[in-house]
Design a protein around this motif. Structure first.
Motif, PDB file in Angstrom:
ATOM      1  N   ASN A  40      49.392  -7.481  47.256  1.00 53.41           N
ATOM      2  CA  ASN A  40      48.590  -6.560  47.490  1.00 53.41           C
ATOM      3  C   ASN A  40      47.180  -6.583  47.751  1.00 53.41           C
ATOM      4  N   GLY A  76      52.850   1.383  32.606  1.00 52.30           N
ATOM      5  CA  GLY A  76      52.677   0.858  34.129  1.00 52.30           C
ATOM      6  C   GLY A  76      52.707  -0.826  33.780  1.00 52.30           C
ATOM      7  N   SER A  77      52.744  -1.478  34.975  1.00 50.28           N
ATOM      8  CA  SER A  77      52.776  -2.834  34.845  1.00 50.28           C
ATOM      9  C   SER A  77      51.162  -3.269  34.595  1.00 50.28           C
ATOM     10  N   THR A  78      50.320  -2.620  35.372  1.00 44.51           N
ATOM     11  CA  THR A  78      48.774  -2.749  34.811  1.00 44.51           C
ATOM     12  C   THR A  78      48.616  -2.803  33.280  1.00 44.51           C
ATOM     13  N   THR A  94      57.910  -2.793  37.933  1.00 47.60           N
ATOM     14  CA  THR A  94      57.488  -1.528  37.651  1.00 47.60           C
ATOM     15  C   THR A  94      58.340  -0.397  38.044  1.00 47.60           C
ATOM     16  N   ARG A 117      53.757   6.524  34.520  1.00 45.41           N
ATOM     17  CA  ARG A 117      53.215   5.235  34.081  1.00 45.41           C
ATOM     18  C   ARG A 117      54.332   4.408  33.126  1.00 45.41           C
ATOM     19  N   ALA A 151      55.514  -6.260  41.501  1.00 50.50           N
ATOM     20  CA  ALA A 151      55.657  -4.689  41.740  1.00 50.50           C
ATOM     21  C   ALA A 151      56.548  -4.279  42.776  1.00 50.50           C
ATOM     22  N   TYR A 152      56.414  -4.827  43.818  1.00 44.34           N
ATOM     23  CA  TYR A 152      57.333  -4.545  45.118  1.00 44.34           C
ATOM     24  C   TYR A 152      58.576  -5.066  45.422  1.00 44.34           C
ATOM     25  N   SER A 158      56.792   2.481  39.115  1.00 44.58           N
ATOM     26  CA  SER A 158      55.941   3.172  40.105  1.00 44.58           C
ATOM     27  C   SER A 158      56.365   3.268  41.589  1.00 44.58           C
ATOM     28  N   LYS A 159      56.871   2.076  42.133  1.00 43.57           N
ATOM     29  CA  LYS A 159      56.833   1.835  43.648  1.00 43.57           C
ATOM     30  C   LYS A 159      58.566   2.505  44.139  1.00 43.57           C
ATOM     31  N   PHE A 202      45.448  -8.280  44.084  1.00 43.12           N
ATOM     32  CA  PHE A 202      45.557  -6.915  43.535  1.00 43.12           C
ATOM     33  C   PHE A 202      44.063  -6.982  42.757  1.00 43.12           C
ATOM     34  N   ASP A 213      53.682 -11.107  39.773  1.00 40.06           N
ATOM     35  CA  ASP A 213      53.691  -9.602  39.822  1.00 40.06           C
ATOM     36  C   ASP A 213      54.564  -9.309  41.054  1.00 40.06           C
ATOM     37  N   TYR A 230      43.639  -7.363  38.555  1.00 48.12           N
ATOM     38  CA  TYR A 230      43.529  -8.611  37.837  1.00 48.12           C
ATOM     39  C   TYR A 230      42.004  -8.943  37.438  1.00 48.12           C
ATOM     40  N   ALA A 275      50.511 -12.227  43.067  1.00 47.35           N
ATOM     41  CA  ALA A 275      51.153 -10.960  43.384  1.00 47.35           C
ATOM     42  C   ALA A 275      52.046 -11.436  44.471  1.00 47.35           C
TER      43      ALA A 275
HETATM   44  C1  LIG Z   1      50.492  -6.073  43.034  1.00 51.79           C
HETATM   45  C2  LIG Z   1      50.693  -4.813  42.073  1.00 51.79           C
HETATM   46  N1  LIG Z   1      50.796  -5.013  40.695  1.00 51.79           N
HETATM   47  C3  LIG Z   1      50.914  -3.949  39.924  1.00 51.79           C
HETATM   48  C4  LIG Z   1      50.715  -2.583  40.379  1.00 51.79           C
HETATM   49  C5  LIG Z   1      50.580  -1.642  39.180  1.00 51.79           C
HETATM   50  O1  LIG Z   1      51.512  -0.759  39.309  1.00 51.79           O
HETATM   51  P1  LIG Z   1      51.841   0.014  38.066  1.00 51.79           P
HETATM   52  O2  LIG Z   1      51.774   1.465  38.653  1.00 51.79           O
HETATM   53  O3  LIG Z   1      53.054  -0.314  37.193  1.00 51.79           O
HETATM   54  O4  LIG Z   1      50.724  -0.305  36.937  1.00 51.79           O
HETATM   55  C6  LIG Z   1      50.237  -2.608  41.771  1.00 51.79           C
HETATM   56  C7  LIG Z   1      50.013  -0.950  42.050  1.00 51.79           C
HETATM   57  O5  LIG Z   1      49.740  -0.785  43.164  1.00 51.79           O
HETATM   58  C8  LIG Z   1      50.387  -3.470  42.496  1.00 51.79           C
HETATM   59  O6  LIG Z   1      50.066  -3.438  43.890  1.00 51.79           O
END
Ligand SMILES: Cc1ncc(COP(=O)(O)O)c(C=O)c1O
Length: 381
Positions: free
Chosen positions: A165, A92-94, A228, A239, A194-195, A230-231, A118, A192, A121, A161
């Motif tokens: 988010n 996951g990017s987290t 990521t 992950r 992610a979206y 994930s989205k 987010f 970041d 962080y 971000a």
């Molecule tokens: C801005 C942002 N970065 C990263 C992530 C994390 O994504 P990942 O599932 O890849 O850890 C999210 C998930 O909600 C997010 O909103």
């Protein structure tokens, strides 16, 4: 005092409990029926092609995964036009965020971002023993001047971000480029995205340029771009995400990572998902169309909605959002109240399928009638 208070590190002691949910827990049987619009998950799930790849990978789970994620890394490098050394795949990017914080931060150092961004962080920075400085926002969006002003000689990371988010707001490419040009050399910009797929689709519809972040990576700028699976790809439960940035910096991050942290099934799914254009197109088109339906429905109920570039809406209810979220949850729809982000009258709603969004609007409409009745009654008292 507890047995371990004096034994744990200062970072663990000072972390607080931001990781745990403050909402009313849902019983497991109700949870499976809940319409989950609270975690920005993909309402369509993974594609059939990814599920086939997952089935194929299941028979090999007796073996440890490829720690280097070689096939996925090569494929990502070719996909993005960078060298494999400029790609680091993480759980996951987290996990990439945590690696960057562990690699670049330490007690006495800090990272800078905006307020209402987010939440991870803050967790990742605190776990590294450092301090997160949150610049104020302007009009639900980042105030880049305030972010620049918050940077000092102890800053090592700036997180942007993009889209943000929970507000869903975006910074277009030329604004980010101008910002990066003003960053001092001792600061790594973490962009970041992610979206990314959702934002790109919105930007195309709005005829603006969303992101040129990969050009910055190709030019060797002091920038790490996060993406990521994930989205838009619908693989949140597996992950898998990645960072794109300077090879030398990623080399230091690799030293800090956990061994075998990206599972073999996650790697196989991501390889199959990367060029699953048909599925991604369906997901982003639904999202753009439904963002309109949902926004208009919420506006008609009298709520303020911030225009989004992501897969969720930021909505100001002008009343206690936690109480409203609990009432919606009782009606079978989960949304995210934003008290922990300093916005106690706001919620974040994931844009779902047409049916899920109608269910949300119906539940919110019912609450709205109840609220109006209650207001009318209290006014009559
Ligand atoms: C801005 C942002 N970065 C990263 C992530 C994390 O994504 P990942 O599932 O890849 O850890 C999210 C998930 O909600 C997010 O909103």
């Amino acid at each position: 005092m507890s047995r371990f208070f004096d034994l744990v590190s200062a970072s663990a002691r000072n972390m607080g409990t931001a990781n745990s949910s403050s909402r009313t827990p849902t019983a497991p049987q109700l949870r499976s029926q809940l319409i989950k619009l609270d975690s920005n998950e993909n309402p369509f799930g993974p594609s059939a092609r990814v599920i086939d790849a997952l089935r194929g990978a299941l028979s090999t789970v007796n073996s440890y995964p490829d720690d280097d994620c070689s096939q996925l890394r090569q494929k990502l490098a070719a996909h993005h036009g960078v060298s494999p050394e400029q790609v680091l795949v993480t759980a996951g990017s987290t996990a990439m965020l945590s690696l960057l914080c562990q690699t670049l931060l330490a007690p006495g150092l800090n990272a800078v971002t905006s307020e209402r961004s987010f939440i991870v962080y803050s967790l990742a920075v605190q776990a590294a023993g450092a301090r997160l400085v949150e610049a104020p926002m302007r009009d639900d969006s980042f105030d880049l001047e305030a972010i620049l002003a918050a940077i000092d000689s102890n800053t090592r990371i700036v997180f942007l971000a993009n889209p943000n988010n929970p507000t869903g707001t975006v910074l277009v490419a030329e604004v980010v480029e101008r910002f990066l040009a003003r960053l001092p050399g001792h600061v790594v910009a973490v962009l970041d995205e992610a979206y990314y797929e959702f934002a790109l689709h919105f930007a195309t519809l709005r005829r603006v340029t969303y992101s040129t972040s990969l050009d910055c990576v190709r030019q060797g700028a002091t920038v790490v771009v996060l993406r990521t699976f994930s989205k838009a790809h619908g693989l949140a439960g597996l992950r898998v995400g990645y960072g794109l940035g300077p090879a030398e910096l990623l080399g230091y991050c690799v030293r800090m990572r956990n061994t075998f942290s990206v599972s073999s099934v996650a790697q196989a799914a991501a390889v199959a998902a990367l060029d699953d254009h048909h599925h991604i197109q369906r997901v982003v088109e639904n999202n753009a169309m439904q963002s309109r339906v949902l926004s208009e429905g919420l506006l008609a109920l009298g709520y303020r909605v911030v225009p989004t570039s992501a897969s969720f809406l930021f909505c100001d209810l002008e009343e206690d959002a936690a109480a409203v979220a609990n009432r919606l949850q009782n009606e079978g729809v989960a949304v995210r109240p934003l008290g922990p982000w300093g916005a106690p009258s706001c919620i974040r709603i994931t844009i779902g399928t047409p049916e899920q969004n109608q269910a949300l609007l119906q539940a919110a409409g019912g609450l709205d009638a109840t609220t109006q009745r209650r207001r009318a009654l209290s006014g009559a008292e």
